[in-house]
Scaffold this motif. Structure first.
Motif, mmCIF file in Angstrom:
data_model
loop_
_atom_site.group_PDB
_atom_site.id
_atom_site.type_symbol
_atom_site.label_atom_id
_atom_site.label_comp_id
_atom_site.label_asym_id
_atom_site.label_seq_id
_atom_site.Cartn_x
_atom_site.Cartn_y
_atom_site.Cartn_z
ATOM 1 N N LEU A 15 0.808 -1.222 0.000
ATOM 2 C CA LEU A 15 0.000 0.000 0.000
ATOM 3 C C LEU A 15 0.841 1.271 0.000
ATOM 4 O O LEU A 15 0.563 2.179 -0.784
ATOM 5 N N PRO A 16 1.880 1.408 0.819
ATOM 6 C CA PRO A 16 2.696 2.633 0.746
ATOM 7 C C PRO A 16 3.380 2.805 -0.603
ATOM 8 O O PRO A 16 3.562 3.917 -1.073
ATOM 9 N N LEU A 17 3.746 1.705 -1.256
ATOM 10 C CA LEU A 17 4.360 1.809 -2.577
ATOM 11 C C LEU A 17 3.376 2.361 -3.596
ATOM 12 O O LEU A 17 3.740 3.150 -4.473
ATOM 13 N N LEU A 18 2.116 1.979 -3.494
ATOM 14 C CA LEU A 18 1.091 2.476 -4.411
ATOM 15 C C LEU A 18 0.770 3.945 -4.140
ATOM 16 O O LEU A 18 0.497 4.702 -5.064
ATOM 17 N N ALA A 19 0.834 4.331 -2.889
ATOM 18 C CA ALA A 19 0.537 5.720 -2.551
ATOM 19 C C ALA A 19 1.609 6.652 -3.086
ATOM 20 O O ALA A 19 1.321 7.764 -3.521
ATOM 21 N N HIS A 20 2.873 6.227 -3.095
ATOM 22 C CA HIS A 20 3.957 7.067 -3.597
ATOM 23 C C HIS A 20 4.073 7.003 -5.110
ATOM 24 O O HIS A 20 4.759 7.824 -5.708
ATOM 25 N N ALA A 21 3.424 6.052 -5.749
ATOM 26 C CA ALA A 21 3.511 5.918 -7.195
ATOM 27 C C ALA A 21 2.802 7.068 -7.891
ATOM 28 O O ALA A 21 3.196 7.491 -8.972
ATOM 29 N N THR A 23 2.225 10.683 -8.681
ATOM 30 C CA THR A 23 3.000 11.907 -8.501
ATOM 31 C C THR A 23 2.045 13.075 -8.338
ATOM 32 O O THR A 23 1.123 13.269 -9.126
ATOM 33 N N VAL A 24 2.270 13.844 -7.320
ATOM 34 C CA VAL A 24 1.438 14.992 -7.012
ATOM 35 C C VAL A 24 2.288 16.233 -7.205
ATOM 36 O O VAL A 24 3.430 16.297 -6.742
ATOM 37 N N ALA A 25 1.721 17.218 -7.907
ATOM 38 C CA ALA A 25 2.462 18.460 -8.132
ATOM 39 C C ALA A 25 2.614 19.201 -6.812
ATOM 40 O O ALA A 25 1.775 19.112 -5.916
ATOM 41 N N ASP A 26 3.702 19.954 -6.731
ATOM 42 C CA ASP A 26 3.963 20.750 -5.537
ATOM 43 C C ASP A 26 2.935 21.881 -5.462
ATOM 44 O O ASP A 26 2.793 22.656 -6.404
ATOM 45 N N PRO A 27 2.186 22.009 -4.374
ATOM 46 C CA PRO A 27 1.156 23.040 -4.306
ATOM 47 C C PRO A 27 1.711 24.463 -4.267
ATOM 48 O O PRO A 27 1.001 25.414 -4.573
#
Length: 96
Positions: A15-21, A23-27
């Motif tokens: 699960l943590p590997l999927l969460a980091h997969a 990519t979220v832009a820097d706000p």
């Protein structure tokens, strides 16, 4: 039971590997690309009550007046009675 526990532990470990997969832009980055959000307006298809002509009070009165069949009946007169108070129809030869 062991296979179910092993499957749950491996899913919890992945699960943590999927969460980091993802990519979220820097706000704080003003130049980051943002997906376009299309939200329909709440007023799409709205029609105002004032769009059509309202009937006049004379038309409304005509719509609620009683029909001609009940117009001759007095308030104290019962259905089936004549205007002088006698019954128009008697059942089984009964008299008043």
């Amino acid at each position: 039971m062991r296979t179910i526990s092993a499957a749950l532990f491996s899913a919890a470990a992945a699960l943590p590997l999927l969460a980091h997969a993802a990519t979220v832009a820097d706000p704080t980055d003003a130049g980051a690309s943002v997906p376009v959000a299309s939200v329909p307006s709440a007023f799409d298809g709205y029609r105002s009550y004032q769009d059509r002509q309202a009937p006049s009070w004379q038309q409304l009165n005509r719509a609620v007046t009683p029909s001609r069949g009940t117009a001759g009946m007095g308030h104290a007169q019962q259905p089936g009675e004549t205007s002088n108070g006698t019954r128009a129809h008697e059942h089984g030869g009964e008299t008043r």
